[in-house]
Design a protein around this motif. Structure first.
Motif, PDB file in Angstrom:
ATOM      1  N   LYS A  42       5.075   0.753   1.649  1.00 57.19           N
ATOM      2  CA  LYS A  42       5.307  -0.486   2.397  1.00 57.19           C
ATOM      3  C   LYS A  42       6.698  -0.479   3.030  1.00 57.19           C
ATOM      4  CE  LYS A  42       4.508  -3.884  -0.431  1.00 57.19           C
ATOM      5  NZ  LYS A  42       4.137  -5.134  -1.111  1.00 57.19           N
ATOM      6  N   THR A  43       7.689   0.002   2.286  1.00 53.83           N
ATOM      7  CA  THR A  43       9.057   0.054   2.815  1.00 53.83           C
ATOM      8  C   THR A  43       9.129   0.957   4.043  1.00 53.83           C
ATOM      9  OG1 THR A  43       9.978  -0.363   0.628  1.00 53.83           O
ATOM     10  CG2 THR A  43      11.448   0.634   2.256  1.00 53.83           C
ATOM     11  N   VAL A  45       6.693   1.619   6.115  1.00 53.20           N
ATOM     12  CA  VAL A  45       6.009   0.922   7.211  1.00 53.20           C
ATOM     13  C   VAL A  45       6.914  -0.166   7.791  1.00 53.20           C
ATOM     14  CG1 VAL A  45       4.032  -0.533   7.829  1.00 53.20           C
ATOM     15  CG2 VAL A  45       3.699   1.433   6.322  1.00 53.20           C
ATOM     16  N   VAL A  46       7.596  -0.923   6.936  1.00 55.39           N
ATOM     17  CA  VAL A  46       8.503  -1.974   7.395  1.00 55.39           C
ATOM     18  C   VAL A  46       9.578  -1.396   8.309  1.00 55.39           C
ATOM     19  CG1 VAL A  46      10.348  -3.542   6.636  1.00 55.39           C
ATOM     20  CG2 VAL A  46       8.137  -3.591   5.484  1.00 55.39           C
ATOM     21  N   ARG A  49       7.828   0.454  11.604  1.00 62.75           N
ATOM     22  CA  ARG A  49       7.149  -0.477  12.519  1.00 62.75           C
ATOM     23  C   ARG A  49       7.973  -1.719  12.816  1.00 62.75           C
ATOM     24  NH1 ARG A  49       1.183   0.028  12.460  1.00 62.75           N
ATOM     25  NH2 ARG A  49       0.910   2.244  12.838  1.00 62.75           N
ATOM     26  N   CYS A  51       8.404  -4.402  11.002  1.00 61.80           N
ATOM     27  CA  CYS A  51       7.575  -5.573  10.712  1.00 61.80           C
ATOM     28  C   CYS A  51       7.991  -6.139   9.356  1.00 61.80           C
ATOM     29  CB  CYS A  51       6.099  -5.194  10.712  1.00 61.80           C
ATOM     30  SG  CYS A  51       5.624  -3.980   9.456  1.00 61.80           S
ATOM     31  N   GLU A  53       7.160  -7.524   5.341  1.00 66.61           N
ATOM     32  CA  GLU A  53       6.469  -6.908   4.199  1.00 66.61           C
ATOM     33  C   GLU A  53       4.983  -7.258   4.167  1.00 66.61           C
ATOM     34  OE1 GLU A  53       6.822  -6.731  -0.655  1.00 66.61           O
ATOM     35  OE2 GLU A  53       8.554  -7.391   0.508  1.00 66.61           O
ATOM     36  N   GLN A  55       3.014  -7.838   6.754  1.00 68.03           N
ATOM     37  CA  GLN A  55       2.339  -7.036   7.774  1.00 68.03           C
ATOM     38  C   GLN A  55       2.201  -5.589   7.300  1.00 68.03           C
ATOM     39  OE1 GLN A  55       5.129  -8.036  10.891  1.00 68.03           O
ATOM     40  NE2 GLN A  55       3.539  -9.116  12.040  1.00 68.03           N
ATOM     41  N   ALA A  56       3.238  -5.073   6.650  1.00 68.76           N
ATOM     42  CA  ALA A  56       3.189  -3.700   6.138  1.00 68.76           C
ATOM     43  C   ALA A  56       2.097  -3.559   5.083  1.00 68.76           C
ATOM     44  CB  ALA A  56       4.545  -3.303   5.554  1.00 68.76           C
ATOM     45  N   GLN A  93       7.491   6.030  14.616  1.00 66.30           N
ATOM     46  CA  GLN A  93       6.208   5.330  14.699  1.00 66.30           C
ATOM     47  C   GLN A  93       5.060   6.321  14.845  1.00 66.30           C
ATOM     48  OE1 GLN A  93       5.915   1.945  17.263  1.00 66.30           O
ATOM     49  NE2 GLN A  93       7.883   1.106  16.590  1.00 66.30           N
TER      50      GLN A  93
END
Length: 125
Positions: A42-43, A45-46, A49, A51, A53, A55-56, A93
């Protein structure tokens, strides 16, 4: 001097249930490892992206749902794909999109599958 009732490596002053350093590896539960992998993914992705947490988490959950696998497995596959990527520019990305796209179902031997593999071959008369 440690008490006879205390595990090796734990002193009498330690809180009840404390474990010694030689027992630490055995004490880490698979659930905790899975949660840690999810948080790491998640980190990433944050950051990649840009975004929040929630959204991730949804991005990872979508990847897991598409592959019909648990979230922790999807997170593990994403992190493995990112680590295997040889891109010296870091996680972009594009590399994240590739890692998310590499999430796949886990193959299980057919004899261990608890569900029937297809429609019944019995014909009703």
């Amino acid at each position: 001097m440690p008490s006879i009732n205390q595990p090796r490596g734990v002193s009498a002053e330690d809180p009840p249930g404390a474990i010694g350093p030689d027992q630490a590896d055995e004490a880490v539960s698979p659930a905790l490892l899975g949660e840690t992998m999810i948080e790491r993914a998640k980190t990433v992705v944050v950051v990649a992206r840009r975004c929040d947490e929630d959204q991730a988490a949804q991005i990872l959950l979508d990847a897991a749902s598409e592959a019909h696998i648990p979230l922790r497995m999807a997170a593990d596959q994403v992190m493995s794909a990112l680590q295997a990527d040889d891109d010296r520019a870091g996680i972009t990305q594009d590399t994240l999109a590739h890692a998310l796209g590499s999430v796949r179902p886990v193959e299980r031997p057919r004899d261990q599958d608890p569900l029937p593999s297809g429609p019944s071959t019995d014909k009703a008369a």
